[in-house]
Design an enzyme around this catalytic site. Structure first.
Site, PDB file in Angstrom:
ATOM      1  N   HIS A   1      -4.941  36.332  64.932  1.00 42.44           N
ATOM      2  CA  HIS A   1      -5.370  37.475  65.354  1.00 42.44           C
ATOM      3  C   HIS A   1      -3.312  38.222  66.166  1.00 42.44           C
ATOM      4  CE1 HIS A   1      -3.933  34.783  68.339  1.00 42.44           C
ATOM      5  NE2 HIS A   1      -2.903  34.823  68.861  1.00 42.44           N
TER       6      HIS A   1
ATOM      7  N   THR B   1       0.008  31.141  74.800  1.00 42.52           N
ATOM      8  CA  THR B   1       0.739  32.339  75.623  1.00 42.52           C
ATOM      9  C   THR B   1      -0.142  33.254  76.178  1.00 42.52           C
ATOM     10  OG1 THR B   1       0.500  34.252  73.607  1.00 42.52           O
ATOM     11  CG2 THR B   1       1.970  32.597  73.476  1.00 42.52           C
TER      12      THR B   1
ATOM     13  N   HIS C   1      -7.592  41.751  74.501  1.00 40.52           N
ATOM     14  CA  HIS C   1      -6.170  41.964  73.980  1.00 40.52           C
ATOM     15  C   HIS C   1      -5.869  41.734  73.020  1.00 40.52           C
ATOM     16  CE1 HIS C   1      -8.866  38.416  75.979  1.00 40.52           C
ATOM     17  NE2 HIS C   1      -8.086  37.995  74.309  1.00 40.52           N
TER      18      HIS C   1
ATOM     19  N   HIS D   1      -0.496  35.229  64.813  1.00 35.83           N
ATOM     20  CA  HIS D   1      -0.690  33.823  65.254  1.00 35.83           C
ATOM     21  C   HIS D   1      -1.930  32.909  64.135  1.00 35.83           C
ATOM     22  CE1 HIS D   1       1.602  34.560  69.387  1.00 35.83           C
ATOM     23  NE2 HIS D   1       2.296  34.010  68.266  1.00 35.83           N
TER      24      HIS D   1
ATOM     25  N   HIS E   1      -0.089  40.137  68.095  1.00 34.49           N
ATOM     26  CA  HIS E   1       0.549  40.627  69.440  1.00 34.49           C
ATOM     27  C   HIS E   1       1.400  41.627  68.129  1.00 34.49           C
ATOM     28  CE1 HIS E   1      -0.925  36.987  72.046  1.00 34.49           C
ATOM     29  NE2 HIS E   1      -0.523  36.642  70.708  1.00 34.49           N
TER      30      HIS E   1
ATOM     31  N   GLU F   1       6.688  37.325  70.371  1.00 33.24           N
ATOM     32  CA  GLU F   1       6.220  36.620  71.397  1.00 33.24           C
ATOM     33  C   GLU F   1       7.340  35.683  71.694  1.00 33.24           C
ATOM     34  OE1 GLU F   1       1.838  35.083  72.081  1.00 33.24           O
ATOM     35  OE2 GLU F   1       2.489  37.339  73.725  1.00 33.24           O
TER      36      GLU F   1
HETATM   37  C1  LIG Z   1     -10.022  29.017  75.638  1.00 36.17           C
HETATM   38  C2  LIG Z   1     -10.419  29.012  74.840  1.00 36.17           C
HETATM   39  C3  LIG Z   1     -11.994  28.323  74.849  1.00 36.17           C
HETATM   40 CL1  LIG Z   1     -12.145  27.118  74.952  1.00 36.17          CL
HETATM   41  C4  LIG Z   1     -12.280  29.132  73.406  1.00 36.17           C
HETATM   42  N1  LIG Z   1     -13.912  28.847  72.701  1.00 36.17           N
HETATM   43  O1  LIG Z   1     -14.070  29.134  71.402  1.00 36.17           O
HETATM   44  O2  LIG Z   1     -14.280  27.457  72.890  1.00 36.17           O
HETATM   45  N2  LIG Z   1     -11.270  30.252  72.652  1.00 36.17           N
HETATM   46  N3  LIG Z   1     -10.460  30.520  74.252  1.00 36.17           N
HETATM   47  C5  LIG Z   1      -9.717  31.603  74.230  1.00 36.17           C
HETATM   48  C6  LIG Z   1      -8.578  31.003  73.542  1.00 36.17           C
HETATM   49  O3  LIG Z   1      -9.253  30.929  72.457  1.00 36.17           O
HETATM   50  N4  LIG Z   1      -7.184  31.956  73.443  1.00 36.17           N
HETATM   51  C7  LIG Z   1      -6.465  31.931  72.654  1.00 36.17           C
HETATM   52  C8  LIG Z   1      -4.943  32.323  73.371  1.00 36.17           C
HETATM   53  C9  LIG Z   1      -4.020  32.407  72.845  1.00 36.17           C
HETATM   54  C10 LIG Z   1      -4.175  32.074  71.731  1.00 36.17           C
HETATM   55  S1  LIG Z   1      -2.170  32.311  71.372  1.00 36.17           S
HETATM   56  N5  LIG Z   1      -1.602  33.592  71.073  1.00 36.17           N
HETATM   57  O4  LIG Z   1      -2.095  32.102  69.461  1.00 36.17           O
HETATM   58  O5  LIG Z   1      -1.341  31.107  71.847  1.00 36.17           O
HETATM   59  C11 LIG Z   1      -5.057  31.290  71.429  1.00 36.17           C
HETATM   60  C12 LIG Z   1      -5.770  31.435  71.279  1.00 36.17           C
HETATM   61 ZN   LIG Z   2      -1.412  34.606  70.171  1.00 29.20          ZN
END
Ligand SMILES: Cc1c(Cl)c([N+](=O)[O-])nn1CC(=O)Nc1ccc(S(N)(=O)=O)cc1
Ligand SMILES: [Zn+2]
Length: 258
Positions: free
Chosen positions: A93, A200, A65, A118, A95, A105
């Site tokens: 990363h 997000t 994604h 981000h 968007h 966003e």
């Molecule tokens: C939920 C989780 C865990 Cl626990 C781990 N991990 O490695 O332990 N990784 N993730 C996934 C993660 O990080 N998602 C994430 C989603 C949105 C954003 S954003 N757009 O910047 O808000 C940043 C990150």
């Molecule tokens: Zn993000």
């Protein structure tokens, strides 16, 4: 039934599997500039500061994604709304939209930028790992940088030049070149908005102190096109991978500039 950004699995459906989608501190938000409160003491006392170590190699992942760069060095963000806590850079990363008129966003008085970068950090002063911090209310801090079409961003070239090799979801690669995350930031890092929000994307954990810089950074048309040629976990072009603004509810947005 995996979440995504299509009509069938997009942001309006996330509340089914992730009820926190309708929570009290969801992100992103529309930043209403006239409603943001200048708060000199909290923010002025210790300026936001980054102390990143350049990556000696660049680890890129198409996670289905977004395109993500995993950070291996110990880069630190502190100050401003974070006080004395040291937040460690974990990954960055983006968007983006299918066209330049959308993709960010956060929005500013309803204006959407072409993309938003981000830089994701976790509170290493209080927690032992990203996974430990990710669900804590003061666990994460994310720097949001607006991207607008213009001249190429040299530091982003290592990512945009390799999107073609990361086309499919799950693809990973390590590029043998250095990358200094500091050079992905706008020149003015003193002027920003900050508020308490969330991830997000699912799992939408309400653990993020958001810091959104006022000054956008320019990427070239080619660099934005490279992002749009990535393929997501459903085999579609990875485009419009942004969540629309959520309700502000009982929150105040602070700003560091008048
Ligand atoms: C939920 C989780 C865990 Cl626990 C781990 N991990 O490695 O332990 N990784 N993730 C996934 C993660 O990080 N998602 C994430 C989603 C949105 C954003 S954003 N757009 O910047 O808000 C940043 C990150
Ligand atoms: Zn993000």
């Amino acid at each position: 039934a995996h979440w995504g950004y299509m009509t069938t699995n997009g942001p309006s459906t996330w509340g089914k599997d992730f009820p926190i989608a309708n929570g009290e501190r969801q992100s992103p938000i529309d930043i209403v500039t006239t409603a943001a409160e200048y708060d000199s003491d909290v923010l002025g006392s210790n300026a936001l500061s980054t102390n990143y170590t350049p990556e000696s190699e660049v680890k890129l992942v198409n996670n289905g994604h977004s395109i993500m760069c995993q950070i291996t060095k110990k880069g630190v963000l502190t100050g401003g709304p974070l006080g004395k806590d040291e937040y460690r850079l974990e990954q960055f990363h983006l968007h983006w939209g299918a066209e330049d008129n959308r993709g960010s966003e956060h929005t500013v008085d309803g204006k959407m930028y072409a993309s938003e970068l981000h830089l994701v950090h976790w509170n290493a002063s209080k927690y032992s790992s990203f996974a430990d911090a990710v669900q804590k209310p003061d666990g994460l801090a994310v720097l949001g940088i607006f991207i607008t079409p213009g001249v190429a961003c040299n530091q982003f070239k290592v990512i945009s030049d390799n999107c073609g090799k990361l086309k499919t979801s799950g693809a990973e690669m390590t590029v043998d070149t250095t990358l200094d995350p500091t050079l992905l930031l706008p020149s003015n890092t003193s002027d920003y908005w900050t508020y308490l929000g969330s991830l997000t994307t699912p799992p939408l954990f309400e653990s993020v102190t958001w810091i959104v810089f006022k000054e956008p950074v320019e990427y070239s048309k080619e660099q934005l096109l490279a992002l749009r040629n990535l393929v997501d976990s459903d085999g579609n072009h990875m485009q419009d991978n942004y969540r629309p603004p959520a309700a502000l509810k009982q929150r105040k947005v602070k700003k560091t500039f008048t």
